[in-house]
Design a protein around this motif. Sequence first.
Motif, PDB file in Angstrom:
ATOM      1  N   GLU A  11       0.844  -1.187   0.070  1.00 15.45           N
ATOM      2  CA  GLU A  11       0.130  -0.023   0.124  1.00 15.45           C
ATOM      3  C   GLU A  11       0.865   1.240  -0.039  1.00 15.45           C
ATOM      4  O   GLU A  11       0.792   2.080  -0.793  1.00 15.45           O
ATOM      5  CB  GLU A  11      -0.788   0.009   1.275  1.00 15.45           C
ATOM      6  CG  GLU A  11      -1.927   0.902   1.278  1.00 15.45           C
ATOM      7  CD  GLU A  11      -2.787   0.690   2.445  1.00 15.45           C
ATOM      8  OE1 GLU A  11      -2.971   1.566   3.415  1.00 15.45           O
ATOM      9  OE2 GLU A  11      -3.625  -0.390   2.340  1.00 15.45           O
ATOM     10  N   GLU A  12       2.005   1.181   0.784  1.00 23.11           N
ATOM     11  CA  GLU A  12       2.762   2.464   0.942  1.00 23.11           C
ATOM     12  C   GLU A  12       3.690   2.536  -0.326  1.00 23.11           C
ATOM     13  O   GLU A  12       3.786   3.543  -0.921  1.00 23.11           O
ATOM     14  CB  GLU A  12       4.011   2.347   1.981  1.00 23.11           C
ATOM     15  CG  GLU A  12       3.182   2.312   3.392  1.00 23.11           C
ATOM     16  CD  GLU A  12       2.529   3.861   3.479  1.00 23.11           C
ATOM     17  OE1 GLU A  12       3.170   4.939   3.004  1.00 23.11           O
ATOM     18  OE2 GLU A  12       1.272   3.865   3.706  1.00 23.11           O
ATOM     19  N   ILE A  13       3.804   1.326  -1.111  1.00 27.64           N
ATOM     20  CA  ILE A  13       4.663   1.437  -2.595  1.00 27.64           C
ATOM     21  C   ILE A  13       3.817   2.016  -3.367  1.00 27.64           C
ATOM     22  O   ILE A  13       4.220   3.061  -4.193  1.00 27.64           O
ATOM     23  CB  ILE A  13       4.980   0.222  -3.001  1.00 27.64           C
ATOM     24  CG1 ILE A  13       6.201  -0.369  -2.129  1.00 27.64           C
ATOM     25  CG2 ILE A  13       5.433   0.201  -4.446  1.00 27.64           C
ATOM     26  CD1 ILE A  13       6.649  -2.029  -2.250  1.00 27.64           C
ATOM     27  N   GLY A  14       2.320   1.713  -3.456  1.00 31.70           N
ATOM     28  CA  GLY A  14       1.571   2.173  -4.422  1.00 31.70           C
ATOM     29  C   GLY A  14       1.056   3.645  -4.078  1.00 31.70           C
ATOM     30  O   GLY A  14       0.688   4.402  -5.040  1.00 31.70           O
ATOM     31  N   ARG A  15       1.282   4.092  -3.015  1.00 27.03           N
ATOM     32  CA  ARG A  15       0.899   5.605  -2.706  1.00 27.03           C
ATOM     33  C   ARG A  15       2.155   6.507  -3.103  1.00 27.03           C
ATOM     34  O   ARG A  15       1.862   7.835  -3.392  1.00 27.03           O
ATOM     35  CB  ARG A  15       0.876   5.979  -1.214  1.00 27.03           C
ATOM     36  CG  ARG A  15      -0.349   5.264  -0.673  1.00 27.03           C
ATOM     37  CD  ARG A  15      -0.578   5.506   1.053  1.00 27.03           C
ATOM     38  NE  ARG A  15      -1.812   5.155   1.263  1.00 27.03           N
ATOM     39  CZ  ARG A  15      -2.254   4.794   2.611  1.00 27.03           C
ATOM     40  NH1 ARG A  15      -1.420   5.405   3.469  1.00 27.03           N
ATOM     41  NH2 ARG A  15      -3.154   4.360   2.954  1.00 27.03           N
ATOM     42  N   ASN A  16       3.087   6.011  -3.277  1.00 21.67           N
ATOM     43  CA  ASN A  16       4.296   6.976  -4.008  1.00 21.67           C
ATOM     44  C   ASN A  16       5.137   6.085  -4.958  1.00 21.67           C
ATOM     45  O   ASN A  16       6.012   5.298  -4.546  1.00 21.67           O
ATOM     46  CB  ASN A  16       5.343   7.238  -2.713  1.00 21.67           C
ATOM     47  CG  ASN A  16       6.290   7.803  -2.859  1.00 21.67           C
ATOM     48  OD1 ASN A  16       6.318   8.573  -4.364  1.00 21.67           O
ATOM     49  ND2 ASN A  16       6.980   8.406  -1.938  1.00 21.67           N
ATOM     50  N   ARG A  17       4.931   6.253  -6.009  1.00 23.49           N
ATOM     51  CA  ARG A  17       5.369   5.794  -7.326  1.00 23.49           C
ATOM     52  C   ARG A  17       6.924   6.167  -7.382  1.00 23.49           C
ATOM     53  O   ARG A  17       7.461   5.393  -8.276  1.00 23.49           O
ATOM     54  CB  ARG A  17       4.658   5.949  -8.621  1.00 23.49           C
ATOM     55  CG  ARG A  17       3.381   5.355  -8.699  1.00 23.49           C
ATOM     56  CD  ARG A  17       3.745   3.904  -8.757  1.00 23.49           C
ATOM     57  NE  ARG A  17       2.521   2.990  -8.635  1.00 23.49           N
ATOM     58  CZ  ARG A  17       2.127   1.574  -8.675  1.00 23.49           C
ATOM     59  NH1 ARG A  17       3.586   1.129  -8.348  1.00 23.49           N
ATOM     60  NH2 ARG A  17       1.170   1.108  -8.602  1.00 23.49           N
ATOM     61  N   SER A  18       7.402   7.131  -6.714  1.00 23.71           N
ATOM     62  CA  SER A  18       8.883   7.487  -7.019  1.00 23.71           C
ATOM     63  C   SER A  18       9.547   6.663  -6.015  1.00 23.71           C
ATOM     64  O   SER A  18      10.850   6.679  -5.850  1.00 23.71           O
ATOM     65  CB  SER A  18       9.103   8.950  -6.257  1.00 23.71           C
ATOM     66  OG  SER A  18       8.733   9.106  -5.070  1.00 23.71           O
ATOM     67  N   VAL A  19       9.052   5.536  -5.228  1.00 21.85           N
ATOM     68  CA  VAL A  19       9.891   4.766  -4.279  1.00 21.85           C
ATOM     69  C   VAL A  19      10.745   3.799  -5.148  1.00 21.85           C
ATOM     70  O   VAL A  19      10.432   3.138  -6.275  1.00 21.85           O
ATOM     71  CB  VAL A  19       8.783   3.708  -3.661  1.00 21.85           C
ATOM     72  CG1 VAL A  19       9.655   2.575  -3.050  1.00 21.85           C
ATOM     73  CG2 VAL A  19       8.259   4.552  -2.360  1.00 21.85           C
ATOM     74  N   LYS A  20      12.069   3.914  -5.028  1.00 21.84           N
ATOM     75  CA  LYS A  20      12.932   3.102  -5.737  1.00 21.84           C
ATOM     76  C   LYS A  20      13.920   1.959  -4.880  1.00 21.84           C
ATOM     77  O   LYS A  20      14.225   0.978  -5.662  1.00 21.84           O
ATOM     78  CB  LYS A  20      14.180   3.946  -6.568  1.00 21.84           C
ATOM     79  CG  LYS A  20      13.371   5.059  -7.584  1.00 21.84           C
ATOM     80  CD  LYS A  20      12.818   4.020  -8.609  1.00 21.84           C
ATOM     81  CE  LYS A  20      12.071   5.185  -9.600  1.00 21.84           C
ATOM     82  NZ  LYS A  20      11.163   4.170 -10.416  1.00 21.84           N
ATOM     83  N   ILE A  21      14.098   2.385  -3.611  1.00 21.91           N
ATOM     84  CA  ILE A  21      14.949   1.650  -2.823  1.00 21.91           C
ATOM     85  C   ILE A  21      14.181   1.120  -1.567  1.00 21.91           C
ATOM     86  O   ILE A  21      13.659   2.010  -0.718  1.00 21.91           O
ATOM     87  CB  ILE A  21      16.389   2.206  -2.636  1.00 21.91           C
ATOM     88  CG1 ILE A  21      17.072   2.626  -3.979  1.00 21.91           C
ATOM     89  CG2 ILE A  21      17.078   1.445  -1.456  1.00 21.91           C
ATOM     90  CD1 ILE A  21      18.425   3.393  -3.511  1.00 21.91           C
ATOM     91  N   ILE A  22      14.164  -0.201  -1.391  1.00 25.37           N
ATOM     92  CA  ILE A  22      13.078  -0.603  -0.211  1.00 25.37           C
ATOM     93  C   ILE A  22      14.337  -1.719   0.405  1.00 25.37           C
ATOM     94  O   ILE A  22      14.647  -2.313  -0.153  1.00 25.37           O
ATOM     95  CB  ILE A  22      11.814  -1.419  -0.691  1.00 25.37           C
ATOM     96  CG1 ILE A  22      11.163  -0.473  -1.618  1.00 25.37           C
ATOM     97  CG2 ILE A  22      11.393  -2.088   0.458  1.00 25.37           C
ATOM     98  CD1 ILE A  22       9.992  -1.264  -2.402  1.00 25.37           C
ATOM     99  N   THR A  41       9.063  -5.008 -10.144  1.00 28.21           N
ATOM    100  CA  THR A  41      10.510  -5.319 -10.965  1.00 28.21           C
ATOM    101  C   THR A  41      11.363  -3.868 -11.370  1.00 28.21           C
ATOM    102  O   THR A  41      12.483  -4.221 -11.511  1.00 28.21           O
ATOM    103  CB  THR A  41      10.257  -5.892 -12.339  1.00 28.21           C
ATOM    104  OG1 THR A  41       9.206  -5.291 -13.125  1.00 28.21           O
ATOM    105  CG2 THR A  41       9.742  -7.348 -12.115  1.00 28.21           C
ATOM    106  N   THR A  42      10.643  -2.840 -11.076  1.00 27.36           N
ATOM    107  CA  THR A  42      11.629  -1.540 -11.353  1.00 27.36           C
ATOM    108  C   THR A  42      12.129  -0.950 -10.057  1.00 27.36           C
ATOM    109  O   THR A  42      12.893   0.045 -10.041  1.00 27.36           O
ATOM    110  CB  THR A  42      10.591  -0.468 -11.873  1.00 27.36           C
ATOM    111  OG1 THR A  42       9.404  -0.147 -10.953  1.00 27.36           O
ATOM    112  CG2 THR A  42       9.798  -0.804 -13.174  1.00 27.36           C
TER     113      THR A  42
END
Length: 161
Positions: A11-22, A41-42
């Motif tokens: 849900e947090e990934i979906g709220r912010n599409r600029s997430v690159k490093i987890i 995959t990105t």
Amino acid sequence: MTRNFLSLVEEEIGRNRSVKIIVDAGCGSGNELRYLTKKYTTMFFIGYDYLLNVKKTKRERLHETEFIKACHQFLPFREGVIDLLYAHASLDPSAVEIESYVEFVRSLKDGGKFVADLWNDEDIRRVEKCGFTYKYNHVFYGSFGARHKVYVFNASKNVDP
């Protein structure tokens, strides 16, 4: 669909599409990372654990994923590079020092997200004292009816721990 810990991370990934490093803090065998890397995959994923058998874990190559041996108090990341850090069942209240939360804030970008299942109100106060702003929580029931409360925080570089 039953909500669980990973659904809140997603849900947090979906709220912010600029997430690159987890980062998976205390990744264990890496099962959650395996799931996320197949779906997103990105993005670049890092899993660390103090007891990690890196050679064994690296045998299975995962797309854009790195496994490292590290502990919460001394993370090998530059300041402000992580977009989202999650800790699922790896923050034992008797063992986690306040320095761990300070390291999480240091490593996260300003406004980065921290998702964790915390044990009690004292843990929440310690997290907030280190520079996190409470965002929301969700209660879900795990295996055998165990009740879990997962918290989402925003990292803030404006707080001096």
